[in-house]
Design a protein around this motif. Structure first.
Motif, PDB file in Angstrom:
ATOM      1  N   PRO A  77       0.892  -1.209  -0.009  1.00 42.68           N
ATOM      2  CA  PRO A  77       0.013  -0.060   0.055  1.00 42.68           C
ATOM      3  C   PRO A  77       1.006   1.365  -0.060  1.00 42.68           C
ATOM      4  O   PRO A  77       0.844   2.138   1.180  1.00 42.68           O
ATOM      5  N   TRP A  78       1.523   1.544  -1.056  1.00 43.08           N
ATOM      6  CA  TRP A  78       2.484   2.621  -1.276  1.00 43.08           C
ATOM      7  C   TRP A  78       2.406   2.988  -2.603  1.00 43.08           C
ATOM      8  O   TRP A  78       2.005   2.726  -3.573  1.00 43.08           O
ATOM      9  N   LEU A  79       2.541   4.671  -2.582  1.00 42.76           N
ATOM     10  CA  LEU A  79       2.477   5.338  -3.999  1.00 42.76           C
ATOM     11  C   LEU A  79       3.678   6.247  -3.803  1.00 42.76           C
ATOM     12  O   LEU A  79       4.042   6.675  -2.594  1.00 42.76           O
ATOM     13  N   ARG A  80       4.223   6.453  -4.810  1.00 39.25           N
ATOM     14  CA  ARG A  80       5.325   7.498  -5.139  1.00 39.25           C
ATOM     15  C   ARG A  80       4.823   8.811  -5.807  1.00 39.25           C
ATOM     16  O   ARG A  80       4.003   8.811  -6.418  1.00 39.25           O
ATOM     17  N   VAL A  81       5.588   9.966  -5.103  1.00 41.75           N
ATOM     18  CA  VAL A  81       5.155  11.557  -5.296  1.00 41.75           C
ATOM     19  C   VAL A  81       6.262  12.051  -5.893  1.00 41.75           C
ATOM     20  O   VAL A  81       7.512  12.019  -5.133  1.00 41.75           O
ATOM     21  N   ARG A  82       6.347  12.646  -6.806  1.00 41.69           N
ATOM     22  CA  ARG A  82       7.483  13.436  -7.317  1.00 41.69           C
ATOM     23  C   ARG A  82       7.315  14.734  -6.795  1.00 41.69           C
ATOM     24  O   ARG A  82       6.414  15.653  -7.070  1.00 41.69           O
ATOM     25  N   LEU A  83       8.381  15.123  -5.785  1.00 36.99           N
ATOM     26  CA  LEU A  83       8.228  16.391  -5.089  1.00 36.99           C
ATOM     27  C   LEU A  83       8.186  17.637  -5.955  1.00 36.99           C
ATOM     28  O   LEU A  83       7.494  18.335  -5.668  1.00 36.99           O
ATOM     29  N   ALA A  84       8.897  17.690  -6.869  1.00 37.90           N
ATOM     30  CA  ALA A  84       9.029  18.740  -7.891  1.00 37.90           C
ATOM     31  C   ALA A  84       7.734  19.251  -8.568  1.00 37.90           C
ATOM     32  O   ALA A  84       7.268  20.329  -8.906  1.00 37.90           O
ATOM     33  N   ALA A  85       6.964  18.109  -8.730  1.00 37.01           N
ATOM     34  CA  ALA A  85       5.596  18.029  -9.484  1.00 37.01           C
ATOM     35  C   ALA A  85       4.503  18.847  -8.779  1.00 37.01           C
ATOM     36  O   ALA A  85       3.632  19.193  -9.100  1.00 37.01           O
ATOM     37  N   LEU A  86       4.676  18.791  -7.416  1.00 44.81           N
ATOM     38  CA  LEU A  86       3.474  19.093  -6.562  1.00 44.81           C
ATOM     39  C   LEU A  86       3.490  20.838  -6.478  1.00 44.81           C
ATOM     40  O   LEU A  86       4.302  21.439  -6.752  1.00 44.81           O
ATOM     41  N   ASP A  87       2.114  21.322  -6.303  1.00 46.13           N
ATOM     42  CA  ASP A  87       1.809  22.587  -6.586  1.00 46.13           C
ATOM     43  C   ASP A  87       2.711  23.529  -5.406  1.00 46.13           C
ATOM     44  O   ASP A  87       3.035  24.566  -5.729  1.00 46.13           O
ATOM     45  N   ASP A  88       2.680  23.066  -4.233  1.00 49.12           N
ATOM     46  CA  ASP A  88       3.345  23.476  -3.044  1.00 49.12           C
ATOM     47  C   ASP A  88       3.301  22.870  -1.925  1.00 49.12           C
ATOM     48  O   ASP A  88       2.855  21.606  -1.682  1.00 49.12           O
ATOM     49  N   ALA A  89       3.796  23.344  -0.689  1.00 47.82           N
ATOM     50  CA  ALA A  89       4.065  22.585   0.557  1.00 47.82           C
ATOM     51  C   ALA A  89       2.832  22.283   1.039  1.00 47.82           C
ATOM     52  O   ALA A  89       2.567  21.155   1.630  1.00 47.82           O
ATOM     53  N   GLU A  90       1.607  23.119   0.788  1.00 51.96           N
ATOM     54  CA  GLU A  90       0.341  22.537   1.299  1.00 51.96           C
ATOM     55  C   GLU A  90      -0.245  21.405   0.633  1.00 51.96           C
ATOM     56  O   GLU A  90      -0.800  20.581   1.434  1.00 51.96           O
ATOM     57  N   GLU A  91       0.134  21.067  -0.619  1.00 46.16           N
ATOM     58  CA  GLU A  91      -0.204  19.814  -1.219  1.00 46.16           C
ATOM     59  C   GLU A  91       0.532  18.677  -0.563  1.00 46.16           C
ATOM     60  O   GLU A  91      -0.141  17.584  -0.275  1.00 46.16           O
ATOM     61  N   LEU A  92       1.844  18.829  -0.259  1.00 51.59           N
ATOM     62  CA  LEU A  92       2.743  17.873   0.155  1.00 51.59           C
ATOM     63  C   LEU A  92       2.356  17.529   1.541  1.00 51.59           C
ATOM     64  O   LEU A  92       2.221  16.302   1.869  1.00 51.59           O
ATOM     65  N   ALA A  93       1.866  18.680   2.261  1.00 48.48           N
ATOM     66  CA  ALA A  93       1.402  18.422   3.688  1.00 48.48           C
ATOM     67  C   ALA A  93       0.128  17.480   3.717  1.00 48.48           C
ATOM     68  O   ALA A  93      -0.287  16.608   4.654  1.00 48.48           O
ATOM     69  N   ALA A  94      -0.789  17.786   2.925  1.00 49.15           N
ATOM     70  CA  ALA A  94      -1.980  17.084   2.899  1.00 49.15           C
ATOM     71  C   ALA A  94      -1.835  15.546   2.564  1.00 49.15           C
ATOM     72  O   ALA A  94      -2.385  14.716   3.032  1.00 49.15           O
ATOM     73  N   ILE A  95      -0.956  15.314   1.608  1.00 47.25           N
ATOM     74  CA  ILE A  95      -0.445  14.005   1.111  1.00 47.25           C
ATOM     75  C   ILE A  95       0.210  13.248   2.504  1.00 47.25           C
ATOM     76  O   ILE A  95      -0.150  11.953   2.655  1.00 47.25           O
TER      77      ILE A  95
END
Length: 122
Positions: A77-95
């Protein structure tokens, strides 16, 4: 736009009872000893706990942000997230908060929600 490994570290460690521990040569973030996120060795992406049933839709809707590492991730149960592709720190925080909630003991997650559960972005 985009986020960094340092953003991920700062946000993850702001969540209750979270600790960083090196495993498999990579920084992992744990709540009560259980991993909810792991930075890739190149700091370009982060793996996060995610229900297997949700991954396909996330990857299909935003393939520039979400992906699976061939073979290994498919059974977990894992998913990879490309950090540079995220909109901002708020989106990363929600993830990261979602991954933390999936991993944290129920009482801890419920207590955090009862406190107003602000997403840690600072």
């Amino acid at each position: 736009m985009g986020t960094t490994a340092e953003d991920a570290r700062r946000i993850a460690l702001a969540l209750p009872e979270t600790a960083e521990k090196l495993a498999w040569g990579m920084p992992t973030f744990r709540v009560k000893g259980k991993i909810f996120a792991s930075l890739a060795d190149d700091d370009a992406s982060i793996g996060v706990k995610c229900p297997i049933d949700d991954r396909e839709e996330l990857i299909a809707s935003e393939p520039e942000k979400f992906f699976l590492r061939g073979g290994h991730d498919e059974n977990f149960p894992w998913l990879r997230v490309r950090l540079a592709a995220l909109d901002d720190a708020e989106e990363l925080a929600a993830i990261l908060l979602d991954a933390w909630r999936l991993t944290a003991p129920r009482r801890l997650a419920e207590a955090y929600a009862a406190e107003g559960e602000e997403t840690p972005t600072t």
